[in-house]
Design a protein around this motif. Structure first.
Motif, short mmCIF file in Angstrom:
data_model
loop_
_atom_site.label_atom_id
_atom_site.label_comp_id
_atom_site.label_asym_id
_atom_site.label_seq_id
_atom_site.Cartn_x
_atom_site.Cartn_y
_atom_site.Cartn_z
N ARG A 108 1.24 -1.10 -0.17
CA ARG A 108 0.52 0.03 -0.48
C ARG A 108 1.01 1.46 -0.37
O ARG A 108 0.45 2.21 -0.15
N TYR A 109 1.88 1.03 0.87
CA TYR A 109 2.91 1.95 0.60
C TYR A 109 3.11 2.91 -1.05
O TYR A 109 2.58 3.91 -1.60
N SER A 110 3.36 2.06 -2.33
CA SER A 110 4.56 2.46 -2.96
C SER A 110 2.37 2.51 -4.11
O SER A 110 2.90 3.87 -4.41
N LEU A 111 2.05 1.90 -3.69
CA LEU A 111 0.37 1.94 -4.12
C LEU A 111 -0.10 3.30 -4.07
O LEU A 111 -1.06 3.85 -4.97
N PHE A 112 -0.02 4.06 -2.62
CA PHE A 112 -0.96 5.22 -2.60
C PHE A 112 -0.21 6.71 -2.19
O PHE A 112 -0.08 7.40 -1.93
#
Length: 297
Positions: A37-41
């Motif tokens: 989720r870190y990289s996705l958001f």
């Protein structure tokens, strides 16, 4: 149309979908999901999912159910984000910044970053095949096959492999085209064609969207190459000059800045010509093509 307003609206729709669709960081796998989720958001323009939605809109004359297209759009962003996580690794481009933020491996470590990318790639196909769609299963299978090809050996992964192999070597223009068509263009084309297929694109529509995707993919890569030369780290959100530092062949290195700009402009003109078969419902695709030339980061 006001393309920036359209892009902002569609980006919000995509991000709201992803927020609900991607697992939350709770339970035994919370740490792994957090890295995904870190990289996705962490940011991003969401170009590929927006192209997917716009392709469906063009084919259906604006009558498609966006909820039917969003899983495909979300899958495209998951695949794209996984590729960025892996590109940034020390074994690849070894970058510390992406989208203006620390790269995944600099926060969570290399092993966790590799697994985050693996998780996002696999999650994409979970979204694509979850069985909730009302469309013909044969069309869903066609979309999955299209995206798998674009992301795999003869698409993005293969293109990245060639990019690594030819670092520091003199290559012909044909090789450069193959690298960029595979590494960057394939997923862009699959995004717009995948959306079109899901919306019921006829053969001639598929061909038009494929031509459009190939041309804006080319323009996108040329502009990326140019921005690495003429932009700043603050504007680009990642280190500039990395292509030259890695001794990679690019459009500016082969043709210079001015000629590269002309080549990007011609690619956009060809993309716009491909859309002649569509009415005003393809205006978002037309606007995106022009936006690619104008973007600064």
């Amino acid at each position: 149309m006001e393309i920036k307003a359209y892009l902002n609206k569609q980006r919000s729709i995509v991000e709201a979908y992803l927020e609900e669709a991607i697992a939350k960081p709770v339970g035994d796998f919370a740490g792994h999901i957090e890295t995904m989720r870190y990289s996705l958001f962490v940011g991003g323009k969401r170009v590929r999912p927006i192209l997917c939605l716009a392709g469906a809109e063009a084919v259906s004359c604006g009558k498609c159910d966006i909820q039917e297209i969003l899983p495909i759009a979300g899958a495209m962003e998951c695949i794209h984000t996984y590729s960025l996580i892996h590109d940034d690794l020390p074994a690849m481009d070894d970058d510390d910044l992406r989208r203006g933020k620390p790269t995944n491996h600099t926060i969570y470590g290399e092993a966790a970053a590799i697994l985050a990318g693996d998780g996002l790639l696999t999650y994409a196909f979970e979204l694509l095949s979850n069985g909730s769609s009302q469309r013909d299963p044969a069309v869903t299978l066609q979309v999955i096959h299209l995206i798998a090809q674009a992301a795999g050996t003869f698409g993005m992964v293969g293109g990245q492999s060639l990019d690594m192999i030819y670092e520091g070597k003199q290559v012909a223009y044909e090789t450069l085209k193959t690298i960029h068509k595979s590494k960057t263009g394939a997923l862009i084309t699959a995004s717009v064609v995948g959306g079109g297929l899901a919306a019921g694109a006829a053969k001639e529509h598929q061909q038009a969207l494929t031509s459009y995707g190939n041309n804006i993919g080319l323009a996108f890569q040329i502009i990326d190459d140019l921005l690495d030369v003429v932009s700043t780290t603050e504007e680009l959100g990642k280190p500039v000059g990395s292509d030259e530092e890695a001794d990679k062949v690019t459009y500016p290195s082969l043709f210079g800045i001015d000629q590269s700009k002309k080549m990007a402009e011609q690619a956009v003109a060809d993309a716009l010509e491909s859309l002649a078969i569509f009415d005003h419902h393809a205006d978002p695709l037309r606007g995106i093509a022009s936006y690619i030339i104008e973007r600064k980061y």
